[in-house]
Motif scaffolding. Sequence first.
Motif, PDB file in Angstrom:
ATOM      1  N   GLY A 191      -4.816   9.338   4.299  1.00 20.76           N
ATOM      2  CA  GLY A 191      -5.650  10.164   5.172  1.00 20.76           C
ATOM      3  C   GLY A 191      -7.027  10.462   4.612  1.00 20.76           C
ATOM      4  N   VAL A 192      -7.577   9.527   3.816  1.00 19.45           N
ATOM      5  CA  VAL A 192      -8.913   9.726   3.245  1.00 19.45           C
ATOM      6  C   VAL A 192      -9.802   8.552   3.652  1.00 19.45           C
ATOM      7  N   SER A 193     -11.103   8.697   3.404  1.00 15.62           N
ATOM      8  CA  SER A 193     -12.039   7.631   3.731  1.00 15.62           C
ATOM      9  C   SER A 193     -11.757   6.395   2.879  1.00 15.62           C
ATOM     10  N   PRO A 194     -11.760   5.206   3.489  1.00 13.50           N
ATOM     11  CA  PRO A 194     -11.499   3.982   2.707  1.00 13.50           C
ATOM     12  C   PRO A 194     -12.712   3.507   1.898  1.00 13.50           C
ATOM     13  N   MET A 195     -13.896   4.106   2.132  1.00  9.03           N
ATOM     14  CA  MET A 195     -15.120   3.618   1.495  1.00  9.03           C
ATOM     15  C   MET A 195     -15.033   3.543  -0.034  1.00  9.03           C
ATOM     16  N   SER A 200       0.829  -1.207   0.000  1.00 11.57           N
ATOM     17  CA  SER A 200       0.000   0.000   0.000  1.00 11.57           C
ATOM     18  C   SER A 200       0.862   1.256   0.000  1.00 11.57           C
ATOM     19  N   THR A 201       2.004   1.201   0.691  1.00  6.18           N
ATOM     20  CA  THR A 201       2.923   2.348   0.696  1.00  6.18           C
ATOM     21  C   THR A 201       3.446   2.623  -0.706  1.00  6.18           C
ATOM     22  N   GLN A 202       3.768   1.550  -1.418  1.00  2.00           N
ATOM     23  CA  GLN A 202       4.231   1.724  -2.798  1.00  2.00           C
ATOM     24  C   GLN A 202       3.141   2.312  -3.682  1.00  2.00           C
ATOM     25  N   SER A 222       0.657  11.072  -4.813  1.00  2.00           N
ATOM     26  CA  SER A 222       1.038  12.472  -5.072  1.00  2.00           C
ATOM     27  C   SER A 222       0.133  13.127  -6.104  1.00  2.00           C
ATOM     28  N   PHE A 223      -0.571  12.300  -6.905  1.00  2.00           N
ATOM     29  CA  PHE A 223      -1.492  12.832  -7.913  1.00  2.00           C
ATOM     30  C   PHE A 223      -2.900  13.023  -7.347  1.00  2.00           C
ATOM     31  N   GLY A 224      -3.074  12.689  -6.072  1.00  5.20           N
ATOM     32  CA  GLY A 224      -4.370  12.883  -5.434  1.00  5.20           C
ATOM     33  C   GLY A 224      -5.117  11.585  -5.232  1.00  5.20           C
ATOM     34  N   PRO A 225      -6.151  11.605  -4.410  1.00  2.00           N
ATOM     35  CA  PRO A 225      -6.896  10.376  -4.102  1.00  2.00           C
ATOM     36  C   PRO A 225      -7.595   9.760  -5.311  1.00  2.00           C
ATOM     37  N   LEU A 226      -7.981  10.604  -6.281  1.00  2.00           N
ATOM     38  CA  LEU A 226      -8.665  10.059  -7.463  1.00  2.00           C
ATOM     39  C   LEU A 226      -7.728   9.162  -8.268  1.00  2.00           C
ATOM     40  N   THR A 232      -5.418  -0.063   3.717  1.00  2.00           N
ATOM     41  CA  THR A 232      -4.210   0.535   4.294  1.00  2.00           C
ATOM     42  C   THR A 232      -3.751   1.739   3.482  1.00  2.00           C
ATOM     43  N   ALA A 233      -3.841   1.646   2.166  1.00  2.00           N
ATOM     44  CA  ALA A 233      -3.433   2.756   1.293  1.00  2.00           C
ATOM     45  C   ALA A 233      -4.295   3.992   1.550  1.00  2.00           C
ATOM     46  N   ALA A 234      -5.606   3.801   1.704  1.00  2.00           N
ATOM     47  CA  ALA A 234      -6.514   4.927   1.965  1.00  2.00           C
ATOM     48  C   ALA A 234      -6.198   5.571   3.318  1.00  2.00           C
ATOM     49  N   VAL A 235      -5.955   4.743   4.334  1.00  2.00           N
ATOM     50  CA  VAL A 235      -5.641   5.272   5.668  1.00  2.00           C
ATOM     51  C   VAL A 235      -4.331   6.054   5.637  1.00  2.00           C
ATOM     52  N   GLU A 236      -3.325   5.530   4.909  1.00  2.00           N
ATOM     53  CA  GLU A 236      -2.038   6.218   4.807  1.00  2.00           C
ATOM     54  C   GLU A 236      -2.188   7.583   4.132  1.00  2.00           C
TER      55      GLU A 236
END
Length: 629
Positions: free
Chosen positions: A563-567, A512-514, A521-525, A557-561
């Motif tokens: 800092g956004v909602s995992p839904m 998930s870190t990778q 860096s390009f945003g959650p989308l 895990t990627a969503a939590v890292e």
Amino acid sequence: MTSDMMITLSVLAITAALFMSGKVRSDLVAICSLIVLVLFDILTPDEALSGFANSIVIMMIGLFVVGGGIFQTGLAKMASGRLLKLAGTSETRLLVTIMLASAGIGAFVSNTGTVAVMLPIVVSMAMSSGISPSRLLMPLAFASSLGGALTLIGTPPNLVIRETLMNAGFEELSFFSFTPIGLVCVGLGTILIVVLSKFLLPKGAKKAKGTRGEGRSLEELAGQYQLSQNLYRVQVGEGSPITSKKLIDLDIPKRYHVHIIELRRRTSSKNPFFKTINQEIAGPTTLLQEQDILYVYGAFEQVEQFAKENGLDLLDQQVVERTGDNPSKPSSQSNGYASREIGIAEVLLPPNSALINKLVKHSGFREKYNVNILGIQRKGEYLLHDLKDEKIRSGDALLVQGTWEGISLLSKEQTDVVVVGQPLEAAASVTLDHKAPIAGGIMLLMIVLMILDIFPAVVSVMIAAVLMVVTGCLRNMEEAYKTINWESIVLIGGMIPMSIAIQNTGAAALLSTQLVESLGSFGPLALLAGVYFTTSILTLFISNTACAVLFAPIALTAAVELGVSPMPFMFAVAIGAGMCFAVPFSTPPNALVMSAGKYTFKNYVRLGLPLQLILGVVMVILLPFFFPF
């Protein structure tokens, strides 16, 4: 990277490779991966077995039983048949109706069962409407997968992300949490398939409208399997050594490589004519008599040798059998392998059929249903001779001959076979079994209990499963056990501990870190798109359930890292895993319609790939609106 993490990732990579190869059963691969993780002390025995006590596995067992009750009572057949009868003969109306019916049923029961029930109905409707079945069957399979996105129980990946979110302390998903985005999937998918199929699906051969017949076009099946070129008639002569002997004692298939599939017998010594009412399937205990006419299936040279060595007369094409004053030439294509009492049908094997890898002689078709296997269609080729010791393989289509009553009995066995090509009237019949309302009431009760959250979801499902047996919708517990796809259950139970190992060793955090570093860096989308399309690509090669089990913790895990909602990310995993159309063997429904629709691998790529890509782009754009970051 720790040694435990390296071992876990190596086991994961090997497991995925074996899933992709398809040479080893997926449930066996899952169990072997568990054993390896236990041997290396990455999982404790309790952790390794925890998957089989998981609520997902128990719910899936219950849902299989509930679905089995719906299918066994004829409720699903009734609902789909009634809807299809309303569609008329317009190809577009029929296509839309088929897709909506398939999606609607697939929202509540397994997509494989949905297609198995609807397939013979759709084939018969297509033939009677003058439409090639190839125009309708692939959309039928795709729609059953689209319908899985409508409810919590629509498909296993939905249950997987619910469990993952609950274990991480997030809000539990409700029964209809998927419905808004699922409606978009079904609506958009239906529109895309209706438009794209006009150009990308094979046109197929049409049958004249209004043509009636005892099956899904007997002439088409006969020509396809070359029946007329391999069917001969011989008459038992006076003094023949096979007179008064049972077929089982003569061992004709082994000695001559021919099969006696039918005989016609003189009703009275005073009557020189033969009556077709005495036409009967040749079985092991059939006792041969003088003057019997035998319909023999095999190569001409072998039939000729059989006749010569046993005092039989090989009848020429001009001999006529009579029923009263009505002659019927045996060279007529339907005569000899089909009549009012006897017919032929094509039988398809679901990917999880218990008949796969069995020899034809051990299949039990003759013993259980009084039908003979005349031919096997395998990868576009036809096996017509020496079938007794042939092994039945996944993807085979079998041509069987027997009484229509036997074929009808076989059509009710939806666990291991799906019959197409039965009489149009029988295939399209939608008679309501007396237990169907009870099955419908139990299904409704289960949904209400889940919506009102009176009990935990798994308890509601098990209540419904038990009621299906207690009320007689399933005759007994043995019938209930038969409805369960144990390969899927073992696969899910075996893969859940794999996700525990991925999390415990830090592999999920690493992967998930990778993901976050490359796309975050390009945003959650951009990260959402990465999650969706990685899942979508992976599910082309491994089962959607295994894909969801493996990728759900990584996406969470990627969503939590970030800092956004995992839904939105979890729904991306579920929908991405469920919407797999580009290859025939990615889902059981895709594989099930392949032989019946005479599709090639290229047909799936042509229609399925653009559908999968367009749906993916739309889902990535819309998911944040339904489930904000």
